[in-house]
Write a protein that holds these residues in place. Structure first.
Motif, short mmCIF file in Angstrom:
data_model
loop_
_atom_site.label_atom_id
_atom_site.label_comp_id
_atom_site.label_asym_id
_atom_site.label_seq_id
_atom_site.Cartn_x
_atom_site.Cartn_y
_atom_site.Cartn_z
N ASP A 176 -5.88 -3.56 6.40
CA ASP A 176 -5.48 -4.16 4.85
C ASP A 176 -4.75 -3.22 4.21
O ASP A 176 -4.54 -3.37 3.13
CB ASP A 176 -6.90 -4.21 4.07
CG ASP A 176 -7.54 -2.96 4.00
OD1 ASP A 176 -7.04 -1.84 4.39
OD2 ASP A 176 -8.73 -2.93 3.24
N ILE A 177 -3.88 -2.32 5.06
CA ILE A 177 -3.17 -1.65 4.25
C ILE A 177 -1.49 -2.11 3.69
O ILE A 177 -1.14 -3.17 4.61
CB ILE A 177 -2.46 -0.01 4.98
CG1 ILE A 177 -3.64 0.61 5.29
CG2 ILE A 177 -1.28 0.32 4.36
CD1 ILE A 177 -3.05 1.78 6.42
N ARG A 178 -1.40 -2.22 2.45
CA ARG A 178 -0.06 -3.06 2.26
C ARG A 178 0.60 -1.95 1.19
O ARG A 178 0.31 -0.95 0.94
CB ARG A 178 -0.54 -4.15 1.26
CG ARG A 178 -1.50 -5.41 1.85
CD ARG A 178 -0.60 -6.15 3.09
NE ARG A 178 -1.48 -7.11 3.53
CZ ARG A 178 -2.13 -6.92 4.64
NH1 ARG A 178 -2.30 -5.75 5.18
NH2 ARG A 178 -2.78 -7.94 5.22
N PHE A 179 1.97 -2.42 1.29
CA PHE A 179 3.00 -1.76 0.55
C PHE A 179 2.87 -1.97 -0.96
O PHE A 179 2.37 -3.00 -1.42
CB PHE A 179 4.43 -2.08 0.78
CG PHE A 179 4.85 -1.73 2.36
CD1 PHE A 179 5.41 -0.64 2.59
CD2 PHE A 179 4.61 -2.56 3.35
CE1 PHE A 179 5.66 -0.12 4.05
CE2 PHE A 179 4.95 -2.35 4.70
CZ PHE A 179 5.28 -1.11 5.02
N THR A 191 3.68 4.74 4.37
CA THR A 191 3.89 4.87 5.56
C THR A 191 2.36 6.06 6.18
O THR A 191 2.25 5.95 7.25
CB THR A 191 5.08 5.53 6.01
OG1 THR A 191 6.06 4.36 5.36
CG2 THR A 191 5.31 5.43 7.54
N PHE A 192 2.52 7.19 5.45
CA PHE A 192 1.50 7.99 5.64
C PHE A 192 0.09 7.58 6.04
O PHE A 192 -0.50 8.13 6.63
CB PHE A 192 1.40 9.06 4.68
CG PHE A 192 0.55 8.69 3.42
CD1 PHE A 192 -0.55 8.95 3.15
CD2 PHE A 192 1.09 8.16 2.25
CE1 PHE A 192 -1.48 8.59 1.99
CE2 PHE A 192 0.64 7.50 1.18
CZ PHE A 192 -0.75 7.96 1.14
N LYS A 193 -0.31 6.35 5.29
CA LYS A 193 -1.66 5.90 5.66
C LYS A 193 -1.58 5.05 7.15
O LYS A 193 -2.65 5.30 7.67
CB LYS A 193 -1.94 4.56 4.57
CG LYS A 193 -1.83 5.13 3.43
CD LYS A 193 -2.12 4.05 2.26
CE LYS A 193 -2.17 4.50 0.74
NZ LYS A 193 -2.17 3.20 -0.23
N ALA A 198 -3.60 6.00 12.65
CA ALA A 198 -3.01 5.86 13.94
C ALA A 198 -3.91 6.85 15.01
O ALA A 198 -4.30 6.63 16.37
CB ALA A 198 -1.72 5.91 14.13
N GLY A 199 -4.14 8.05 14.29
CA GLY A 199 -4.89 9.10 15.14
C GLY A 199 -3.96 9.92 16.16
O GLY A 199 -3.73 11.07 16.01
N ILE A 200 -3.07 9.12 17.10
CA ILE A 200 -2.26 9.54 18.06
C ILE A 200 -1.00 8.95 17.66
O ILE A 200 -1.08 7.57 18.00
CB ILE A 200 -2.73 9.64 19.55
CG1 ILE A 200 -3.79 10.66 19.61
CG2 ILE A 200 -1.57 10.30 20.17
CD1 ILE A 200 -3.74 12.07 19.38
N PHE A 240 -4.73 10.98 -1.34
CA PHE A 240 -5.26 10.39 -0.34
C PHE A 240 -6.11 11.60 0.55
O PHE A 240 -7.16 11.93 1.06
CB PHE A 240 -4.35 9.71 0.47
CG PHE A 240 -4.53 9.36 2.01
CD1 PHE A 240 -5.41 7.84 1.86
CD2 PHE A 240 -4.58 10.07 3.01
CE1 PHE A 240 -5.58 7.47 3.19
CE2 PHE A 240 -5.04 9.56 4.20
CZ PHE A 240 -5.47 8.17 4.17
N TYR A 241 -5.18 12.90 0.63
CA TYR A 241 -5.51 13.95 1.20
C TYR A 241 -6.75 14.53 0.44
O TYR A 241 -7.58 15.16 1.27
CB TYR A 241 -4.38 15.02 1.22
CG TYR A 241 -3.26 14.56 2.06
CD1 TYR A 241 -3.50 13.81 3.06
CD2 TYR A 241 -1.82 14.69 1.68
CE1 TYR A 241 -2.33 13.26 3.87
CE2 TYR A 241 -0.68 14.29 2.32
CZ TYR A 241 -1.00 13.56 3.49
OH TYR A 241 0.06 12.97 4.22
#
Length: 320
Positions: A176-179, A191-193, A198-200, A240-241
């Motif tokens: 559900d990530i949106r810009f 983009t960092f989300k 992604a993990g890898i 976020f971090y």
């Protein structure tokens, strides 16, 4: 690789007043060596012939879908595509750019070979209409963990990491990530989300994406107050971090954000008339951020410089 023709891959192209460049962009997509594509053109209220051209191009290839919407900005155009895409993977291509014929196939194979769900490539900024870089089979792909890549963000790879348009992303990563709507530099806030989820992540240093540099583009315009939207991305990463207990990334971003506030203070001072309110806001944000976090993670000399800049914020810009 047999699976190469199985997974549907969606390509989302936001379109706004690019009638001179749109066909070149779409041609580079429809001619991909990977053919199982869903191509979504989102006409974001264009005032030139771009919207009509989208419809004409769609008649030439059944894989192309067109959305027409009132102008709302690049983020909203991408988000409209994300609401309807059906592919197993998705990628974003800006409508004045173009891609290598092997762009999608190469990155898809990177994901399969690395057993990951996100890949990205090197890019080339060009003012040429038909640039082509020969793929080098001797370039070995690399893989990163999400935190390794997000840490590399603060180094020379920053430009290729922060953007959304050189990446292939599995739908499970997108979720559900949106810009973030109605801002410039939307990739900084988003983009960092994808990377974190992604993990890898697989990477190739082969140039597969051609970023077309034109004076009238957003990034080609002179500095204005809207360019301060980039600070929203820094703030989102910091939040976020902290929320995800990524202490090392938080500390890197904290220092980066402080520097960015000072750099943009200097840019406002140099480039914007009637700038007192903007300068006061940036100074107050800098002072609040400087006072609220653990500064022991910053080296002594840099900590001293940043402390001095609480009272003399222009100093940092002058020294830079």
């Amino acid at each position: 690789m047999n699976k190469c023709s199985v997974d549907l891959i969606s390509v989302i192209v936001p379109v706004y007043n690019v009638e001179k460049y749109l066909r070149r962009c779409v041609d580079s997509i429809v001619r991909q060596t990977y053919s199982n594509l869903e191509i979504i053109l989102v006409d974001d209220g264009s005032t030139d012939a771009s919207g009509t051209l989208c419809d004409d191009i769609a008649l030439e290839d059944s894989r192309i879908k067109v959305i027409h919407q009132p102008n709302a900005g690049l983020s909203c155009a991408r988000n409209s595509g994300l609401e309807i895409y059906t592919g197993e993977y998705v990628c974003f291509i800006d409508s004045d750019d173009y891609i290598s014929p092997d762009y999608i196939k190469y990155m898809y194979e990177l994901c399969i070979l690395a057993g990951c769900k996100m890949a990205f490539c090197n890019s080339l900024t060009t003012s040429e209409d038909n640039c082509s870089v020969v793929l080098d089979s001797g370039i070995a792909p690399k893989t990163y963990t999400n935190t390794e890549l997000l840490d590399a963000f603060y180094g020379p790879m920053h430009g290729n990491i922060t953007v959304a348009w050189n990446k292939l992303i599995h739908r499970s990563i997108v979720g559900d990530i949106r810009f973030e709507p109605h801002i410039l530099h939307e990739d900084e806030a988003t983009t960092f989300k994808f990377i974190y989820n992604a993990g890898i992540i697989a990477y190739t240093d082969n140039v597969l994406y051609y970023y077309y540099s034109r004076p009238e583009s957003i990034t080609g315009k002179s500095f204005s107050a809207r360019n301060l939207d980039i600070l929203i991305g820094y703030k989102r990463r910091l939040e976020f971090y902290l929320e995800h207990n990524e202490t090392e990334l938080y500390n890197r971003e904290y220092s980066y954000y402080l520097s960015a506030l000072l750099i943009n203070y200097y840019k406002v001072y140099k480039n914007i008339d009637d700038n007192k309110a903007l300068l006061r806001d940036l100074h107050d944000r800098y002072k609040m951020l400087y006072n609220q976090a653990d500064k022991s993670t910053i080296t002594g000399p840099r900590r001293l410089l940043l402390a001095i800049c609480v009272h003399f914020p222009l100093l940092y810009g002058i020294l830079r």
